[in-house]
Scaffold this motif. Structure first.
Motif, PDB file in Angstrom:
ATOM      1  N   GLU A 191      78.862  28.733  20.285  1.00  0.00           N
ATOM      2  CA  GLU A 191      80.210  29.232  20.057  1.00  0.00           C
ATOM      3  C   GLU A 191      81.152  28.135  19.582  1.00  0.00           C
ATOM      4  O   GLU A 191      82.320  28.397  19.312  1.00  0.00           O
ATOM      5  N   ALA A 192      80.638  26.912  19.475  1.00  0.00           N
ATOM      6  CA  ALA A 192      81.474  25.794  19.044  1.00  0.00           C
ATOM      7  C   ALA A 192      81.709  25.845  17.539  1.00  0.00           C
ATOM      8  O   ALA A 192      81.096  26.625  16.810  1.00  0.00           O
ATOM      9  N   GLU A 193      82.630  25.014  17.081  1.00  0.00           N
ATOM     10  CA  GLU A 193      82.927  24.957  15.653  1.00  0.00           C
ATOM     11  C   GLU A 193      81.685  24.518  14.879  1.00  0.00           C
ATOM     12  O   GLU A 193      81.001  23.592  15.281  1.00  0.00           O
ATOM     13  N   PRO A 194      81.385  25.231  13.765  1.00  0.00           N
ATOM     14  CA  PRO A 194      80.230  24.813  12.957  1.00  0.00           C
ATOM     15  C   PRO A 194      80.525  23.498  12.260  1.00  0.00           C
ATOM     16  O   PRO A 194      81.692  23.107  12.136  1.00  0.00           O
ATOM     17  N   PRO A 195      79.481  22.767  11.809  1.00  0.00           N
ATOM     18  CA  PRO A 195      78.090  23.187  11.779  1.00  0.00           C
ATOM     19  C   PRO A 195      77.367  22.930  13.105  1.00  0.00           C
ATOM     20  O   PRO A 195      77.808  22.142  13.922  1.00  0.00           O
ATOM     21  N   LEU A 196      76.241  23.600  13.271  1.00  0.00           N
ATOM     22  CA  LEU A 196      75.358  23.387  14.405  1.00  0.00           C
ATOM     23  C   LEU A 196      74.276  22.410  13.965  1.00  0.00           C
ATOM     24  O   LEU A 196      73.574  22.648  12.994  1.00  0.00           O
ATOM     25  N   CYS A 197      74.167  21.275  14.659  1.00  0.00           N
ATOM     26  CA  CYS A 197      73.212  20.235  14.283  1.00  0.00           C
ATOM     27  C   CYS A 197      72.020  20.270  15.237  1.00  0.00           C
ATOM     28  O   CYS A 197      72.177  20.099  16.453  1.00  0.00           O
ATOM     29  N   LEU A 198      70.850  20.548  14.689  1.00  0.00           N
ATOM     30  CA  LEU A 198      69.633  20.622  15.484  1.00  0.00           C
ATOM     31  C   LEU A 198      68.702  19.466  15.154  1.00  0.00           C
ATOM     32  O   LEU A 198      68.537  19.127  13.980  1.00  0.00           O
ATOM     33  N   LYS A 199      68.112  18.887  16.177  1.00  0.00           N
ATOM     34  CA  LYS A 199      67.052  17.913  15.999  1.00  0.00           C
ATOM     35  C   LYS A 199      65.747  18.613  16.390  1.00  0.00           C
ATOM     36  O   LYS A 199      65.636  19.147  17.502  1.00  0.00           O
ATOM     37  N   LEU A 218      71.541  20.848   9.599  1.00  0.00           N
ATOM     38  CA  LEU A 218      72.879  21.387   9.840  1.00  0.00           C
ATOM     39  C   LEU A 218      72.886  22.857   9.478  1.00  0.00           C
ATOM     40  O   LEU A 218      72.452  23.242   8.407  1.00  0.00           O
ATOM     41  N   LEU A 219      73.442  23.687  10.360  1.00  0.00           N
ATOM     42  CA  LEU A 219      73.505  25.122  10.129  1.00  0.00           C
ATOM     43  C   LEU A 219      74.951  25.593  10.139  1.00  0.00           C
ATOM     44  O   LEU A 219      75.732  25.210  11.019  1.00  0.00           O
ATOM     45  N   TYR A 220      75.296  26.427   9.159  1.00  0.00           N
ATOM     46  CA  TYR A 220      76.588  27.101   9.133  1.00  0.00           C
ATOM     47  C   TYR A 220      76.353  28.589   9.391  1.00  0.00           C
ATOM     48  O   TYR A 220      75.368  29.149   8.913  1.00  0.00           O
ATOM     49  N   PRO A 221      77.226  29.255  10.151  1.00  0.00           N
ATOM     50  CA  PRO A 221      77.006  30.674  10.436  1.00  0.00           C
ATOM     51  C   PRO A 221      77.123  31.532   9.185  1.00  0.00           C
ATOM     52  O   PRO A 221      77.855  31.201   8.258  1.00  0.00           O
ATOM     53  N   GLY A 222      76.369  32.635   9.166  1.00  0.00           N
ATOM     54  CA  GLY A 222      76.444  33.574   8.065  1.00  0.00           C
ATOM     55  C   GLY A 222      77.647  34.488   8.221  1.00  0.00           C
ATOM     56  O   GLY A 222      78.471  34.323   9.125  1.00  0.00           O
ATOM     57  N   PRO A 223      77.777  35.509   7.329  1.00  0.00           N
ATOM     58  CA  PRO A 223      78.938  36.402   7.347  1.00  0.00           C
ATOM     59  C   PRO A 223      79.112  37.129   8.674  1.00  0.00           C
ATOM     60  O   PRO A 223      80.219  37.441   9.067  1.00  0.00           O
ATOM     61  N   ALA A 231      73.598  16.037   3.933  1.00  0.00           N
ATOM     62  CA  ALA A 231      72.633  14.991   4.251  1.00  0.00           C
ATOM     63  C   ALA A 231      72.877  14.537   5.690  1.00  0.00           C
ATOM     64  O   ALA A 231      73.994  14.511   6.170  1.00  0.00           O
ATOM     65  N   VAL A 232      71.835  14.169   6.404  1.00  0.00           N
ATOM     66  CA  VAL A 232      71.965  13.822   7.820  1.00  0.00           C
ATOM     67  C   VAL A 232      71.415  12.424   8.050  1.00  0.00           C
ATOM     68  O   VAL A 232      70.642  11.901   7.254  1.00  0.00           O
ATOM     69  N   PRO A 233      71.833  11.796   9.137  1.00  0.00           N
ATOM     70  CA  PRO A 233      71.359  10.436   9.412  1.00  0.00           C
ATOM     71  C   PRO A 233      69.860  10.424   9.645  1.00  0.00           C
ATOM     72  O   PRO A 233      69.250  11.440   9.968  1.00  0.00           O
ATOM     73  N   PRO A 234      69.247   9.253   9.492  1.00  0.00           N
ATOM     74  CA  PRO A 234      67.804   9.143   9.736  1.00  0.00           C
ATOM     75  C   PRO A 234      67.475   9.514  11.165  1.00  0.00           C
ATOM     76  O   PRO A 234      68.258   9.316  12.088  1.00  0.00           O
ATOM     77  N   VAL A 235      66.291  10.062  11.366  1.00  0.00           N
ATOM     78  CA  VAL A 235      65.848  10.451  12.704  1.00  0.00           C
ATOM     79  C   VAL A 235      64.492   9.810  12.959  1.00  0.00           C
ATOM     80  O   VAL A 235      63.817   9.379  12.031  1.00  0.00           O
ATOM     81  N   PRO A 236      64.087   9.751  14.211  1.00  0.00           N
ATOM     82  CA  PRO A 236      62.799   9.126  14.503  1.00  0.00           C
ATOM     83  C   PRO A 236      61.664   9.819  13.775  1.00  0.00           C
ATOM     84  O   PRO A 236      61.720  11.005  13.465  1.00  0.00           O
TER      85      PRO A 236
END
Length: 505
Positions: A469-477, A403-408, A391-396
């Protein structure tokens, strides 16, 4: 040009390999796949069979990409020194079949799922790019070129348990590596499903191809009171010979196996599902996802879950090699009804020994498909140790966060395009079944922020490369825009690609 023509003529006049089960090479795939002569146009114009295997924690060594606008699955890269390269897989090859299944017109998600569900060994039927294009032009499809075994005509994986008459077979052979079984009427081997006149291919997951008769006898004696044989009856041998297919273990059907994978269907009750999912080391020190603390009377126990079961699939989709957070996310995405495939410790040891995935031996291959939920997936009452909630914080209003986690293979499963003349980064392609698709990304989504950083400046691409290349998860707005809207205000010549969407297998 004349030299090239002479070379082609010479290749076409070369006698072709024909498989004789009593005199020839034991496994046709070895001959078909290891001949890497680029001048062999005869071989490249026909479907080829690549029997790939991988070690624990490794991949098969190739990247798969779906051709845009077509149901065509392209090998876009082959890693050097891997099984894929050794077995003759080439960049540009189109995959027509996985094991005994034609996948030419399947979605990319299904093809990736079939390959991963095959476990440490998989048989691919492939066709070179030029031959594939020619088949499409002439027939409208290359699927007709993909050979498959007839229903019921397959190698057998038979588990034989000794009785007072022993294993119930004797072994005859012509030369090293070529063995046939002579059955005792009503004996243990016959009862286990070994067909009359069967050729012996493997003993306890080990090929007999390089064994002498004495070595085979010693191996059978060392098996003790039970042994698992991979065999092929005369009908199977003949059909494989006609089709040019190898007698490969991933084609096998199970007979009298001592254990099988189990499908559990859970519906969440008022107190949750009633189990704990924990990552820990299992056989051979490999990491796996294990089910513990199964509460009496709750849905998990009622579905047949047992403490110590290892999770191998969620909604029929293999989770081998995935991390704990990614697997929890997949379970959550199913909501209140969860479908899990598990193996107990005995089954885990058995399928590890024969080097085949338990998912190849499910009684039913049908399983509920995992919905492509948005990032705010339903929480799972698994009594997990605390896991980062998806779950993610509210957004406008008008935008959302995922949130994305990398696959295998380490990728997130999307292609990102950007407009060089303006502040616009958008999703141009999403790999079906990938991390991005499960998180709810859609083609046309415009990216506003990545990990809290706004993407409206000159150094966006450099920053995105670092963040990926950073530690997951990748958070996209994100903000959703239709592709038609994008095309209306973005000049096509100003759009550039940032990364390709492919799966490492």
């Amino acid at each position: 040009m004349e030299a090239a023509a002479d070379l082609q003529d010479t290749a076409l006049l070369t006698p072709r390999f024909e498989f004789n089960p009593k005199l020839g090479i034991d496994n046709p795939v070895l001959s078909l796949a290891e001949d890497h002569d680029p001048s062999d146009l005869w071989r490249l114009e026909r479907p080829r069979f690549c029997l790939l295997s991988k070690e624990e924690g490794r991949s098969f060594g190739f990247h798969l990409q779906q051709e845009l606008g077509r149901a065509s699955h392209v090998v876009c890269r082959v890693e050097p020194g891997t099984s894929a390269q050794r077995q003759g897989l080439r960049e540009g090859d189109r995959i027509l079949g996985v094991n005994n299944r034609v996948v030419e017109h399947e979605d990319s998600e299904v093809v990736v799922r079939c390959i991963r569900a095959s476990g440490p060994r998989v048989l691919l039927t492939v066709l070179a790019q030029h031959a594939h294009d020619l088949a499409r032009a002439q027939q409208g499809s290359a699927a007709l070129l993909c050979p498959t075994l007839s229903p019921g005509v397959r190698p057998r994986l038979c588990h034989v348990v000794k009785d007072e008459g022993g294993f119930g077979f004797s072994v005859t052979h012509e030369h090293q590596g070529s063995f046939w079984l002579v059955l005792s009427s009503g004996g243990a081997a016959e009862r286990a499903g070994v067909p009359p006149g069967a050729r012996l291919l493997e003993v306890n997951g080990v090929s007999v191809e390089k064994l002498t008769h004495n070595q085979l006898s010693r191996k059978l004696w060392q098996s003790g009171e039970q042994v698992t044989l991979l065999v092929a009856g005369p009908e199977v041998e003949e059909q494989c010979r006609q089709l040019g297919m190898p007698l490969a273990a991933p084609l096998a059907e199970g007979w009298a196996l001592p254990t099988k994978p189990r499908c559990l269907h859970l519906e969440k009750g008022p107190q949750g599902f009633g189990f704990l999912l924990r990552e820990e080391k299992g056989l051979g020190g490999r990491l796996g996802q294990f089910l513990w603390e199964v509460d009496p009377g709750l849905p998990a126990e009622r579905a047949g879950m047992q403490a110590g079961d290892r999770l191998v699939a969620v909604a029929g989709d293999s989770v081998e090699g995935l991390g704990h957070e990614e697997i929890v996310s997949r379970i959550r995405a199913q909501g209140s009804r969860v479908s899990l495939t598990v193996v107990d410790p005995e089954a885990d040891r058995f399928f590890s020994m024969v080097r085949l995935s338990p998912l190849l031996f499910l009684e039913s291959t049908e399983a509920p498909t995992s919905p492509l939920n948005t990032c705010s997936a339903s929480p799972v009452e698994t009594k997990d140790p605390p896991v980062k909630d998806t779950a993610v914080p509210p957004v406008p209003s008008g935008s959302r966060q995922c949130l994305l986690y990398p696959g295998p293979g380490g990728g997130y499963g999307f292609r990102l395009s950007y407009v060089a003349s303006g502040p616009c980064l958008f999703i141009s392609q999403v790999t079906q079944g990938g991390s991005a698709a499960r998180a709810g990304l859609q083609r046309g989504d415009v990216i506003l922020e990545v990990n809290g950083f706004s993407v409206d400046g000159e150094n966006d691409l450099e920053r995105l490369q670092q963040l990926a290349e950073a530690e997951p998860p990748l958070c996209l707005k994100l903000v959703t825009r239709s592709l038609q809207d994008l095309e209306a205000w973005i000049p096509p010549e100003s759009v550039e690609e940032w990364t390709g969407a492919s799966e490492l297998l």
